[in-house]
Every structure is written in C-alpha cells, then in structure tokens.
Design a protein around this motif. Structure first.
Motif, PDB file in Angstrom:
ATOM      1  N   GLU A 283      -1.507  13.556  -2.275  1.00 14.34           N
ATOM      2  CA  GLU A 283      -0.236  14.005  -2.832  1.00 14.34           C
ATOM      3  C   GLU A 283       0.122  15.431  -2.402  1.00 14.34           C
ATOM      4  O   GLU A 283       1.262  15.874  -2.575  1.00 14.34           O
ATOM      5  N   GLN A 284      -0.848  16.156  -1.821  1.00 13.03           N
ATOM      6  CA  GLN A 284      -0.612  17.523  -1.347  1.00 13.03           C
ATOM      7  C   GLN A 284      -0.264  17.561   0.142  1.00 13.03           C
ATOM      8  O   GLN A 284      -0.411  18.594   0.792  1.00 13.03           O
TER       9      GLN A 284
ATOM     10  N   MET B   6       0.843  -1.196   0.000  1.00 12.91           N
ATOM     11  CA  MET B   6       0.000   0.000   0.000  1.00 12.91           C
ATOM     12  C   MET B   6       0.875   1.242   0.000  1.00 12.91           C
ATOM     13  O   MET B   6       2.058   1.196   0.365  1.00 12.91           O
ATOM     14  N   LYS B   7       0.270   2.374  -0.370  1.00 11.87           N
ATOM     15  CA  LYS B   7       0.961   3.658  -0.283  1.00 11.87           C
ATOM     16  C   LYS B   7       0.699   4.274   1.091  1.00 11.87           C
ATOM     17  O   LYS B   7      -0.403   4.204   1.620  1.00 11.87           O
ATOM     18  N   ALA B   8       1.751   4.869   1.655  1.00 14.14           N
ATOM     19  CA  ALA B   8       1.631   5.471   2.972  1.00 14.14           C
ATOM     20  C   ALA B   8       2.556   6.680   3.059  1.00 14.14           C
ATOM     21  O   ALA B   8       3.560   6.766   2.347  1.00 14.14           O
ATOM     22  N   LEU B   9       2.210   7.610   3.931  1.00 15.59           N
ATOM     23  CA  LEU B   9       3.039   8.784   4.172  1.00 15.59           C
ATOM     24  C   LEU B   9       3.947   8.458   5.357  1.00 15.59           C
ATOM     25  O   LEU B   9       3.489   8.350   6.494  1.00 15.59           O
ATOM     26  N   VAL B  10       5.229   8.293   5.076  1.00  7.71           N
ATOM     27  CA  VAL B  10       6.162   7.792   6.083  1.00  7.71           C
ATOM     28  C   VAL B  10       7.306   8.769   6.310  1.00  7.71           C
ATOM     29  O   VAL B  10       7.562   9.665   5.498  1.00  7.71           O
ATOM     30  N   TYR B  11       7.975   8.572   7.436  1.00 10.71           N
ATOM     31  CA  TYR B  11       9.256   9.235   7.694  1.00 10.71           C
ATOM     32  C   TYR B  11      10.179   8.207   8.340  1.00 10.71           C
ATOM     33  O   TYR B  11       9.765   7.426   9.186  1.00 10.71           O
ATOM     34  N   ASP B  12      11.432   8.189   7.906  1.00 10.91           N
ATOM     35  CA  ASP B  12      12.393   7.248   8.453  1.00 10.91           C
ATOM     36  C   ASP B  12      13.492   7.951   9.240  1.00 10.91           C
ATOM     37  O   ASP B  12      14.502   7.346   9.610  1.00 10.91           O
ATOM     38  N   ARG B  13      13.291   9.244   9.491  1.00 13.53           N
ATOM     39  CA  ARG B  13      14.171  10.029  10.361  1.00 13.53           C
ATOM     40  C   ARG B  13      13.331  11.155  10.940  1.00 13.53           C
ATOM     41  O   ARG B  13      12.317  11.549  10.373  1.00 13.53           O
TER      42      ARG B  13
ATOM     43  N   ALA C 140      11.165  15.397   5.804  1.00 12.51           N
ATOM     44  CA  ALA C 140      11.384  14.007   6.206  1.00 12.51           C
ATOM     45  C   ALA C 140      10.254  13.094   5.741  1.00 12.51           C
ATOM     46  O   ALA C 140      10.401  11.869   5.738  1.00 12.51           O
ATOM     47  N   LEU C 141       9.122  13.678   5.339  1.00 12.61           N
ATOM     48  CA  LEU C 141       7.972  12.898   4.907  1.00 12.61           C
ATOM     49  C   LEU C 141       8.054  12.555   3.426  1.00 12.61           C
ATOM     50  O   LEU C 141       8.509  13.361   2.616  1.00 12.61           O
ATOM     51  N   HIS C 142       7.574  11.376   3.083  1.00 15.68           N
ATOM     52  CA  HIS C 142       7.459  11.013   1.666  1.00 15.68           C
ATOM     53  C   HIS C 142       6.449   9.884   1.534  1.00 15.68           C
ATOM     54  O   HIS C 142       6.252   9.083   2.464  1.00 15.68           O
ATOM     55  N   ILE C 143       5.784   9.835   0.400  1.00 13.45           N
ATOM     56  CA  ILE C 143       4.862   8.734   0.106  1.00 13.45           C
ATOM     57  C   ILE C 143       5.671   7.556  -0.414  1.00 13.45           C
ATOM     58  O   ILE C 143       6.486   7.709  -1.336  1.00 13.45           O
TER      59      ILE C 143
ATOM     60  N   ILE D 249       2.625   8.412   9.588  1.00  5.78           N
ATOM     61  CA  ILE D 249       2.171   9.505  10.433  1.00  5.78           C
ATOM     62  C   ILE D 249       0.646   9.538  10.536  1.00  5.78           C
ATOM     63  O   ILE D 249      -0.053   9.080   9.626  1.00  5.78           O
ATOM     64  N   GLY D 250       0.124  10.065  11.660  1.00  7.90           N
ATOM     65  CA  GLY D 250      -1.307  10.322  11.778  1.00  7.90           C
ATOM     66  C   GLY D 250      -2.036   9.432  12.770  1.00  7.90           C
ATOM     67  O   GLY D 250      -1.733   8.236  12.889  1.00  7.90           O
ATOM     68  N   TRP D 251      -3.036  10.034  13.475  1.00  9.60           N
ATOM     69  CA  TRP D 251      -3.868   9.305  14.437  1.00  9.60           C
ATOM     70  C   TRP D 251      -5.360   9.399  14.137  1.00  9.60           C
ATOM     71  O   TRP D 251      -6.131   8.566  14.599  1.00  9.60           O
ATOM     72  N   ASP D 252      -5.801  10.400  13.412  1.00 11.38           N
ATOM     73  CA  ASP D 252      -7.226  10.582  13.114  1.00 11.38           C
ATOM     74  C   ASP D 252      -7.593   9.899  11.801  1.00 11.38           C
ATOM     75  O   ASP D 252      -6.865  10.034  10.804  1.00 11.38           O
ATOM     76  N   VAL D 253      -8.753   9.225  11.779  1.00 14.28           N
ATOM     77  CA  VAL D 253      -9.136   8.514  10.557  1.00 14.28           C
ATOM     78  C   VAL D 253     -10.641   8.353  10.460  1.00 14.28           C
ATOM     79  O   VAL D 253     -11.340   8.238  11.469  1.00 14.28           O
ATOM     80  N   ALA D 254     -11.123   8.355   9.222  1.00 15.16           N
ATOM     81  CA  ALA D 254     -12.483   7.933   8.899  1.00 15.16           C
ATOM     82  C   ALA D 254     -12.393   7.067   7.653  1.00 15.16           C
ATOM     83  O   ALA D 254     -11.725   7.429   6.673  1.00 15.16           O
ATOM     84  N   GLY D 255     -13.047   5.912   7.694  1.00 20.32           N
ATOM     85  CA  GLY D 255     -12.953   5.011   6.558  1.00 20.32           C
ATOM     86  C   GLY D 255     -13.883   3.823   6.698  1.00 20.32           C
ATOM     87  O   GLY D 255     -14.857   3.859   7.471  1.00 20.32           O
TER      88      GLY D 255
END
Length: 309
Positions: free
Chosen positions: A285-286, A1-8, A14-17, A63-69
């Motif tokens: 992507e934004q 899957m695609k995710a918005l991650v940071y490895d540092r 530091a963020l990238h998809i 990243i992230g804690w809030d979600v609706a899905g």
C-alpha cells in the motif's frame, strides 16, 4: 487479485491498486505468488511512456519486472519448477502487461531460477534486473585482473553489484558517488570520487594514464568525459546511452533474462559473497512512497515492495 496498475501513461498518480484478472500459466511458464518485488528506473520510464516504440505496452498494465515468490501453478512443459518452489526472476516479457507488482504473476521459465533457502525474499527480489545488468556489463566489457575500471553511479542498484563483480574479477575499481556514499563504496572495495565538476581531475589523480574500462549507469554527462578518461584501446559500456557503442566503439547493454546468470548471482548472495543493498522495503500500500524514493535519484541500493509478506 490485487495489482498495481496504470491505464494511462504518466506520473506516480497514474498508478493505483485495483482488482485485476488472475494470470494463467502458458505452456512454458509458471504462476507465482509474489512475496516481494523490487523497483527499477525502467519501471517508471515505461510508465511515463518514454519507451514507446521500443517495447509495446498493453493498457491497463501491471508494473514491474523483478520478483521473488512461490510457484502456485505450472504450465504444460515446465520441468524446471514444481508447485511450491521458491523462485526469483527477471520476468520481462515481449510486451509490458502483466507485471510483478501484484498478488500473482505469470513468469516464463526462461527468466527464472530457484531461490536458495539462505536468501531472503527481499534480497532475492532485489537481484534480478540490477544484478544481471551488472553481470552482463562486466562480462561484455571483458574486465580482467589488474585493469582499472571506472564505474559511474557505483552506489546505485546496478552500480553496487557491478562494483563487487568487477572487484571479484580482479580489477581496481574507481566509483563515482555522493560523498555520503564514499564509506559504502570503500566497503565494497572501490575508491570513491565525487561526480560533477572536477570529476575528470579526481579520476586522473587516481589513474594518471586513464582507465581501461568505463561502466556507465548514468548516461549524458558521463559520456562527455569518456575521451578524457579512457585509455587508448579501452572499453566503455553503457546501459543509458548508445553513444558508448555508436561514438566510442564500446557496448550498449539492454539486460536480457538469463536464468544461469541469475542462479550464479543468487548463490553468491546466499553465501554472503555478494552484498545486496536494500535502501528500504515498503508495504504494498506504500507503493507511492516507494516510487517517490526511487525517482528521487538518490537511492543507495534497491527499493523493495513486499506484496504477500
């Protein structure tokens, strides 16, 4: 899957998809296809490493804690939800790792509630952390009818909800904000005052004897004015400074997942009794623009990111 991650740890850079392993449900969790997620200041503070020692981060982290899905898989013992259910959650876990800015996320059932059909996914995603922070702050402060409450950052994500909940509790609300947000605060039932120099005089002009309760969603400077504004026997509650508890005998709130409280907020929002202010909704992507807006410190309401819209 695609995710918005940071490895540092670091800034927005530091963020990238990236491609990230699909999550699996634990015994008491579900996997949710993320429609919308919202951003909170704590997200970038964790990304920058400020909360190391307070909550562990396993890198690379989503990243992230809030979600609706929508629930797509369920664990062994999750009678609360079935595949196909639309839910919202403050999906905070014991460590920071698999967050909500992704195509799919594992959500513990203790953090989630069903989404009312009348509530949009964007509004549902904007509710969890900010709404629960406001609800728990108001309740911890035991705000009662006829009391006067001062809310710092009343037009922000948490402050907007706290203002409305305090008004619903029967309190008179004075809210700090920029002049550009004064009409907005009035629409929520608050009396606005400008933060910064002159704040004490402005509040005292409205409440000469001081206020019964202070809800602080700013920290630092707001704490410095407590002795001048809080009546004897009053209560100060902060989500930003332990001084509220340690120095003034009040409350320091670190929001907890609460499915019952979240369900209450969702029903209020679905019925139109609780307004959900969304500053802007961004495409996945934004994400950099979304975080830049959040980190500017001048956002009214919540910043939302649509992942699978």
């Amino acid at each position: 899957m695609k995710a918005l991650v940071y490895d540092r740890f670091g800034s927005i850079d530091a963020l990238h998809i990236a491609e990230h392993p699909d999550p699996h449900p634990g015994p008491d969790s579900v996997v949710v296809k993320v429609v919308s997620a919202s951003l909170n200041p704590v997200d970038y503070k964790i990304r920058e490493g400020y909360l190391q020692g307070g909550i562990d981060t396993i890198l690379p982290a989503v990243i992230g804690w809030d979600v609706a899905g929508v629930v797509v898989r369920a664990g062994f013992d999750t009678p609360e939800f079935q595949v196909g259910d639309e839910i919202l959650a403050y999906a905070r876990k014991d460590v920071v790792s698999g967050g909500t800015l992704a195509e799919f996320v594992e959500v513990p059932v203790r953090t989630a509630t069903k989404k009312p059909a009348e509530l949009s996914f964007e509004a549902a995603a904007a509710l969890p952390l900010a709404g629960l922070t406001a609800l728990q702050s108001v309740r911890r402060s035991q705000i009662a009818p006829g009391t006067t409450v001062l809310i710092h950052a009343a037009a922000g994500g948490v402050g907007s909800f706290a203002t409305q909940l305090a008004v619903r509790a029967g309190a008179r609300v004075i809210g700090t904000a920029r002049p550009g947000n004064f009409d907005y605060l009035r629409s929520l039932g608050a009396e606005p005052v400008e933060y910064g120099p002159g704040l004490v005089d402005a509040v005292r002009a409205l409440a000469p004897e001081g206020v019964d309760t202070i809800l602080d969603f700013v920290g630092a400077e707001a704490m410095d004015t407590v002795p001048q504004l809080l009546r004897p026997g009053g209560v100060v509650t902060s989500v930003a400074s332990p001084r509220a508890r340690d120095e003034f005998g009040g409350n320091y709130v670190w929001v907890r997942p609460d499915p019952d409280g979240l369900a209450e907020l969702a029903e209020l929002a679905a019925s139109g009794e609780l307004h959900v202010e969304i500053a802007k909704a961004y495409d996945f992507e934004q994400y950099a623009d979304a975080f830049a807006a959040l980190e500017s410190g001048h956002v009214r309401g919540k910043v939302v990111v649509n992942v699978n819209s």
